[in-house]
Enzyme design. Structure first.
Site, PDB file in Angstrom:
ATOM      1  N   LYS A 171       0.842  -1.189   0.000  1.00 50.64           N
ATOM      2  CA  LYS A 171       0.000   0.000   0.000  1.00 50.64           C
ATOM      3  C   LYS A 171       0.882   1.245   0.000  1.00 50.64           C
ATOM      4  CE  LYS A 171      -1.757   2.813   2.798  1.00 50.64           C
ATOM      5  NZ  LYS A 171      -1.562   4.042   1.973  1.00 50.64           N
ATOM      6  N   GLU A 182      10.584   1.442   9.545  1.00 50.92           N
ATOM      7  CA  GLU A 182      11.566   2.408   9.044  1.00 50.92           C
ATOM      8  C   GLU A 182      10.929   3.784   9.200  1.00 50.92           C
ATOM      9  OE1 GLU A 182      14.790  -0.036   7.621  1.00 50.92           O
ATOM     10  OE2 GLU A 182      14.569   2.130   7.784  1.00 50.92           O
ATOM     11  N   CYS A 209      14.398  10.532   4.939  1.00 52.41           N
ATOM     12  CA  CYS A 209      14.399  10.193   6.361  1.00 52.41           C
ATOM     13  C   CYS A 209      15.800  10.316   6.944  1.00 52.41           C
ATOM     14  CB  CYS A 209      13.898   8.782   6.546  1.00 52.41           C
ATOM     15  SG  CYS A 209      14.745   7.649   5.456  1.00 52.41           S
ATOM     16  N   GLU A 258      11.322  16.438  13.539  1.00 53.18           N
ATOM     17  CA  GLU A 258      11.624  16.143  12.142  1.00 53.18           C
ATOM     18  C   GLU A 258      10.795  17.085  11.276  1.00 53.18           C
ATOM     19  OE1 GLU A 258      11.927  12.346   9.214  1.00 53.18           O
ATOM     20  OE2 GLU A 258      10.005  12.662  10.226  1.00 53.18           O
TER      21      GLU A 258
HETATM   22  O1  TXE Z   1       4.122   9.282   6.775  1.00 52.58           O
HETATM   23  P1  TXE Z   1       2.847   8.557   7.327  1.00 52.58           P
HETATM   24  P2  TXE Z   1       4.232  10.226   5.523  1.00 52.58           P
HETATM   25  C1  TXE Z   1       9.091   9.206   7.195  1.00 52.58           C
HETATM   26  C2  TXE Z   1       9.575  10.590   7.283  1.00 52.58           C
HETATM   27  C3  TXE Z   1       8.304  11.393   7.471  1.00 52.58           C
HETATM   28  C4  TXE Z   1       7.231  10.518   6.980  1.00 52.58           C
HETATM   29  C5  TXE Z   1       6.585  11.056   5.762  1.00 52.58           C
HETATM   30  O2  TXE Z   1      10.474  10.647   8.231  1.00 52.58           O
HETATM   31  O3  TXE Z   1       8.094  11.606   8.792  1.00 52.58           O
HETATM   32  O4  TXE Z   1       7.790   9.268   6.679  1.00 52.58           O
HETATM   33  O5  TXE Z   1       5.785  10.178   5.245  1.00 52.58           O
HETATM   34  C6  TXE Z   1       0.236   4.915   5.877  1.00 52.58           C
HETATM   35  N1  TXE Z   1      -2.582   2.561   9.450  1.00 52.58           N
HETATM   36  N2  TXE Z   1       9.901   8.438   6.311  1.00 52.58           N
HETATM   37  O6  TXE Z   1       3.780  11.526   5.882  1.00 52.58           O
HETATM   38  O7  TXE Z   1       1.762   9.501   7.502  1.00 52.58           O
HETATM   39  C7  TXE Z   1       0.075   6.045   4.899  1.00 52.58           C
HETATM   40  O8  TXE Z   1      -1.073   5.874   4.143  1.00 52.58           O
HETATM   41  C8  TXE Z   1      -2.019   2.072   8.331  1.00 52.58           C
HETATM   42  C9  TXE Z   1      10.832   7.559   6.894  1.00 52.58           C
HETATM   43  O9  TXE Z   1       3.598   9.573   4.355  1.00 52.58           O
HETATM   44  O10 TXE Z   1       3.298   7.771   8.459  1.00 52.58           O
HETATM   45  C10 TXE Z   1       1.360   5.917   4.098  1.00 52.58           C
HETATM   46  O11 TXE Z   1       1.213   4.903   3.148  1.00 52.58           O
HETATM   47  N3  TXE Z   1      -1.293   2.816   7.454  1.00 52.58           N
HETATM   48  C11 TXE Z   1      11.450   6.662   5.984  1.00 52.58           C
HETATM   49  C12 TXE Z   1       2.375   5.464   5.144  1.00 52.58           C
HETATM   50  O12 TXE Z   1       1.610   4.922   6.206  1.00 52.58           O
HETATM   51  C13 TXE Z   1      -1.132   4.126   7.750  1.00 52.58           C
HETATM   52  C14 TXE Z   1      11.581   7.027   4.587  1.00 52.58           C
HETATM   53  C15 TXE Z   1       3.241   6.584   5.698  1.00 52.58           C
HETATM   54  O13 TXE Z   1       2.406   7.595   6.125  1.00 52.58           O
HETATM   55  C16 TXE Z   1      -1.688   4.722   8.899  1.00 52.58           C
HETATM   56  C17 TXE Z   1      10.582   7.896   4.187  1.00 52.58           C
HETATM   57  C18 TXE Z   1      -2.447   3.883   9.760  1.00 52.58           C
HETATM   58  N4  TXE Z   1      -3.029   4.361  10.865  1.00 52.58           N
HETATM   59  C19 TXE Z   1       9.793   8.621   5.009  1.00 52.58           C
HETATM   60  N5  TXE Z   1      -1.343   6.050   8.912  1.00 52.58           N
HETATM   61  C20 TXE Z   1      12.578   5.782   6.474  1.00 52.58           C
HETATM   62  N6  TXE Z   1      12.927   5.753   7.734  1.00 52.58           N
HETATM   63  O14 TXE Z   1      13.107   5.039   5.695  1.00 52.58           O
HETATM   64  C21 TXE Z   1      -0.603   6.264   7.800  1.00 52.58           C
HETATM   65  N7  TXE Z   1      -0.487   5.114   7.113  1.00 52.58           N
END
Ligand code: TXE
Length: 489
Positions: free
Chosen positions: A176, A251, A285, A385
């Site tokens: 997803k 991650e 990230c 962050e």
């Molecule tokens: O994150 P979200 P975002 C981190 C980066 C930043 C964030 C940005 O640090 O903070 O990601 O990405 C799904 N149940 N990294 O804003 O909101 C959502 O639909 C199930 C770290 O997108 O957490 C999306 O597909 N799924 C990284 C995904 O989670 C849920 C590399 C991420 O969304 C959900 C890149 C829920 N309750 C970005 N809530 C690394 N460390 O490698 C959200 N999602």
């Protein structure tokens, strides 16, 4: 306007809700595609397809070598569709074409070749139990159905870093992608049709975290969750997964420090520090978003840093001479501007940038490279962050103070050390609380080397043997050759 379907059970399907949501091009700010708004019914279709593929289809019965051949074919498919994949990812999240191509031309394909080669080398071991009548050995076995959830900043990279090891280990998958950047993952499914995998081995549903993500991570048939995203999203998903005791790899975010000592090569280090945050507009990230400068070089370093930052050319992410592309989505654009607004009032000095801009008449979401100096470790600017082109500059006097500031964070994803003193570098590398430590370089990665977080940056690893191990579970088998079992009582 391009309209996509989601992919499950070997078929392109329309969302059962009949609803779609827009995907916007961050360079123009305009909607360019319609994405299926999947819900629990669509998720159930995909998970059951993956479950059947694992338990009933040919995938589960394949030899590891045969599976390796299949996984390798996925790498070939990516290579032959690299142009389209790069075009769509840049269109969907504004990532610079020059940052996407190298992966699609080499090291992301290597992920498939590396793990394809590992598929038939997952050797267990014979355990010396010391009992002559017992043969005890271990096997590494897949989990079954894996739920893989990705973030919007590097959809193809994050998906492939999960897909390659999970499939080579023998699992089946439901992916997803983020609702902010789903199209390149759907294009990846189109490319994979070349590889002719058995039906249901790879499936992709699209949609929002709560509507599609939660039904996926709570589905009873899902055995393993691999999540990339924010700390908040990760904590929620880990909590939901824990209800049915699913194995989870996380991650998450970072606030990675760059420690620059007064013996560092000034010009190179300024390039390394700028390169460690600004090209992806800070949307990585592992972006080096905290700069710790030794007092002796503070002023000279900041002066050079501002010179280099001023040279940055914001613009079309498809153009080869663009230094910094747009912020990937409007929600995040506003989030970064809010962080900058708070920082302006925090007592830190805004040394450059801080504004939303429209380079070359672009109508999308652009923020200048932004540098705050005179930052202290207690400021939100130094702790939160931002995931944007915002660098927080702090001062230190000696190694221990630098280490203390660097480790004074909830995050622990990466860190950079810039010094010509290798003893100091190795000592600090041992004591920094981060999953990856760079010495006189920053931002590199390869399939063979594990990445992942300490502290709230997550747990589990991607890449390397560790990346494969996280998609396997170990079984211990005890075979008795004893001809008689003593009466228990
Ligand atoms: O994150 P979200 P975002 C981190 C980066 C930043 C964030 C940005 O640090 O903070 O990601 O990405 C799904 N149940 N990294 O804003 O909101 C959502 O639909 C199930 C770290 O997108 O957490 C999306 O597909 N799924 C990284 C995904 O989670 C849920 C590399 C991420 O969304 C959900 C890149 C829920 N309750 C970005 N809530 C690394 N460390 O490698 C959200 N999602």
């Amino acid at each position: 306007m391009e309209t996509y379907s989601y992919f499950a059970d070997g078929k392109w399907l329309e969302p059962t809700s009949g609803e779609y949501f827009d995907s916007e091009n961050p360079y123009s700010g305009e909607a360019w595609a319609q994405i299926p708004r999947c819900n629990e019914k669509d998720v159930d279709i995909a998970v059951r397809a993956a479950f059947r593929a694992y338990h009933e289809g040919p995938w589960g019965r394949m030899s590891p070598s045969e599976r390796g051949v299949m996984v390798r074919r996925l790498g070939d498919a990516v290579a032959s569709h690299a142009d389209r994949l790069a075009e769509i990812e840049t269109c969907d999240n504004g990532k610079r074409r020059v940052d996407i191509r190298p992966g699609l031309d080499s090291w992301l394909i290597d992920s498939f070749y590396y793990y394809a080669g590992m598929a038939d080398k997952l050797e267990g071991s014979v355990i010396p139990t010391g009992r002559s009548e017992i043969l005890n050995y271990t096997r590494h076995e897949p989990f079954g159905v894996v739920a893989a959830i990705t973030a919007w900043n590097s959809p193809l990279l994050i998906a492939i870093w999960k897909l390659a090891p999970a499939l080579a280990a023998g699992n089946t998958i439901v992916l997803k992608p983020s609702e902010y950047a789903s199209a390149s993952t759907l294009e990846l499914m189109k490319a994979f049709e070349d590889a002719d995998l058995p039906t249901g081995v790879i499936n992709t549903v699209t949609g929002f975290g709560t509507e599609a993500g939660e039904p996926l991570v709570t589905h009873e048939l899902v055995r393993k969750i691999s999540f990339t995203g924010s700390v908040e999203g990760g904590a929620r998903v880990a909590g939901l997964g824990a209800k049915t005791v699913k194995s989870v790899t996380m991650e998450l975010g970072g606030k990675s420090p760059q420690l620059v000592f007064d013996d560092a090569r000034l010009a190179d280090t300024v390039h390394g520090v700028c390169g460690g945050i600004f090209p992806p507009a800070g949307q990585s990230c592992i972006a080096g978003s905290r700069l710790l400068l030794q007092a002796g070089i503070y002023d000279a370093f900041v002066e050079k840093l501002l010179e280099v930052a001023a040279r940055a050319k914001l613009g079309d992410p498809n153009a080869a001479d663009t230094s910094i592309g747009p912020i990937a989505n409007k929600t995040h654009f506003e989030r970064v501007l809010a962080h900058i607004e708070r920082a302006r009032k925090s007592g830190a000095t805004l040394a450059c940038g801080g504004n939303a801009v429209n380079p070359e008449g672009a109508t999308g979401w652009f923020i200048e490279p932004t540098i705050f100096t005179d930052v202290t470790p207690d400021m939100p600017l130094a702790r939160d962050e931002i995931f944007g082109p915002v660098l927080a500059v702090m001062r230190f006097d000696n190694d221990n103070e630098a280490l203390e500031i660097a480790n004074d964070s909830n995050f622990g994803l990466a860190a950079g050390i810039w010094t010509e003193d290798h003893r100091r570098a190795l000592d600090l590398a041992n004591r920094l609380e981060a999953g990856t430590v760079y010495i006189n370089n920053y931002f590199d990665a390869c399939t063979q080397s594990p990445v992942g977080g300490y502290k709230q940056s997550g747990y589990g690893r991607e890449n390397g043997w560790e990346g494969m191990r996280d998609f396997l579970q170990t079984k211990s088998v005890w075979l008795s050759t004893a001809r008689k079992i003593q009466a228990p009582f």
